[in-house]
Design an enzyme around this catalytic site. Structure first.
Site, PDB file in Angstrom:
ATOM      1  N   GLY A  67       0.779  -1.235   0.000  1.00 20.24           N
ATOM      2  CA  GLY A  67       0.000   0.000   0.000  1.00 20.24           C
ATOM      3  C   GLY A  67       0.808   1.282   0.000  1.00 20.24           C
TER       4      GLY A  67
ATOM      5  N   HIS B 173       2.267   1.064 -13.252  1.00 25.11           N
ATOM      6  CA  HIS B 173       3.112  -0.080 -13.612  1.00 25.11           C
ATOM      7  C   HIS B 173       4.573   0.350 -13.429  1.00 25.11           C
ATOM      8  CE1 HIS B 173       4.282  -3.835 -15.503  1.00 25.11           C
ATOM      9  NE2 HIS B 173       5.154  -3.134 -16.203  1.00 25.11           N
TER      10      HIS B 173
ATOM     11  N   ALA C  36       9.561   7.599  -8.721  1.00 24.20           N
ATOM     12  CA  ALA C  36       8.609   7.671  -9.846  1.00 24.20           C
ATOM     13  C   ALA C  36       7.164   7.388  -9.434  1.00 24.20           C
ATOM     14  CB  ALA C  36       9.046   6.698 -10.956  1.00 24.20           C
TER      15      ALA C  36
HETATM   16  C1  GRF Z   1       4.727  -1.443  -6.737  1.00 24.72           C
HETATM   17  O1  GRF Z   1       6.004  -1.639  -7.301  1.00 24.72           O
HETATM   18  C2  GRF Z   1       3.717  -1.241  -7.850  1.00 24.72           C
HETATM   19  O2  GRF Z   1       4.277  -0.672  -9.013  1.00 24.72           O
HETATM   20  C3  GRF Z   1       3.294  -2.618  -8.157  1.00 24.72           C
HETATM   21  O3  GRF Z   1       3.178  -3.235  -6.880  1.00 24.72           O
HETATM   22  C4  GRF Z   1       4.240  -2.732  -6.055  1.00 24.72           C
HETATM   23  C5  GRF Z   1       3.760  -2.546  -4.636  1.00 24.72           C
HETATM   24  O4  GRF Z   1       2.896  -1.461  -4.601  1.00 24.72           O
HETATM   25  N1  GRF Z   1       2.065  -2.649  -8.919  1.00 24.72           N
HETATM   26  P1  GRF Z   1       2.262  -0.943  -3.186  1.00 24.72           P
HETATM   27  O5  GRF Z   1       3.395  -0.701  -2.241  1.00 24.72           O
HETATM   28  O6  GRF Z   1       1.342  -2.035  -2.674  1.00 24.72           O
HETATM   29  O7  GRF Z   1       1.540   0.314  -3.567  1.00 24.72           O
END
Ligand code: GRF
Length: 208
Positions: free
Chosen positions: A12, A110, A180
């Site tokens: 998250g 992504h 990013a």
């Molecule tokens: C991130 O690298 C995102 O780009 C991918 O999942 C990873 C974890 O995202 N889709 P988050 O920390 O759960 O937002």
């Protein structure tokens, strides 16, 4: 006020970036109506709870088949009144019926510069492993609208990140998130909430 439904699966950190950006004014006229996770153990649910945002787990394990799961997901989204669905580290493949219902109203982050290192089997750490295996010198992240393909929808924002000597997939993932993802996800939401994003012939135009 643009109402968001944020879909999560894991840590998250992108959800947290959105929460923080609303808090500090980088995103205006937006309200997170609900956070939906397919994983009951997702730390993202704790982040939502801490921020006082209603959250629920809609897990495929709780439904007799994929269709029933998709129907439940669609029902929760509709009940939330969301104008925009935000996939923030979400590992659920969004079914056609939801993509159609929310055409150009679902965005995804992504962790590469699409069209490089995307598509089926290119998610999470695997993306960064592929980047390092290919030896590219620049990677980054992309926010795009979700269409019926995988990472094929109109590109909204991208941000480049340098690949450094000695990078591991974990080090690179962290840098891509920090430099990013956590920058362009909030910015994309702010631009959409400000009515500055238009899709024409499958391409995104930012209205000045
Ligand atoms: C991130 O690298 C995102 O780009 C991918 O999942 C990873 C974890 O995202 N889709 P988050 O920390 O759960 O937002």
């Amino acid at each position: 006020m643009l109402k968001l439904a944020v879909m999560v699966s894991g840590g998250g950190t992108n959800l947290q970036a959105i929460i923080d950006a609303i808090e500090d004014g980088r995103i205006q006229n937006v309200c997170i109506e609900t956070v939906i996770s397919n994983n009951k153990n997702a730390f993202a649910l704790k982040r939502a709870e801490k921020a006082g945002i209603p959250a629920k787990c809609i897990s495929p394990k709780d439904y007799e088949d994929r269709d029933a799961f998709h129907d439940a997901l669609l029902r929760v989204l509709e009940e939330s009144g969301a104008d925009l669905v935000v996939l923030a580290g979400c590992m659920v493949v969004i079914p056609e019926k939801i993509v159609r219902r929310y055409e150009n109203r679902i965005i995804n982050i992504h962790p590469s510069l699409i069209p490089s290192f995307c598509g089926k089997d290119q998610y999470g750490l695997k993306v960064h492993e592929s980047v390092l295996a290919r030896g590219v010198k620049v990677t980054g992240a992309t926010v795009h609208f979700v269409d019926s393909g995988t990472d094929t929808g109109p590109i909204i924002l991208q941000k480049a990140v340098e690949v450094r000597q000695g990078d591991t997939p974990e080090l690179l993932q962290r840098r891509v998130m920090e430099e990013a993802e956590w920058v362009i996800m909030p910015r994309a939401i702010h631009l959409i909430a400000s009515g500055k994003i238009q899709v024409t012939d499958g391409k995104v135009i930012e209205i000045q």
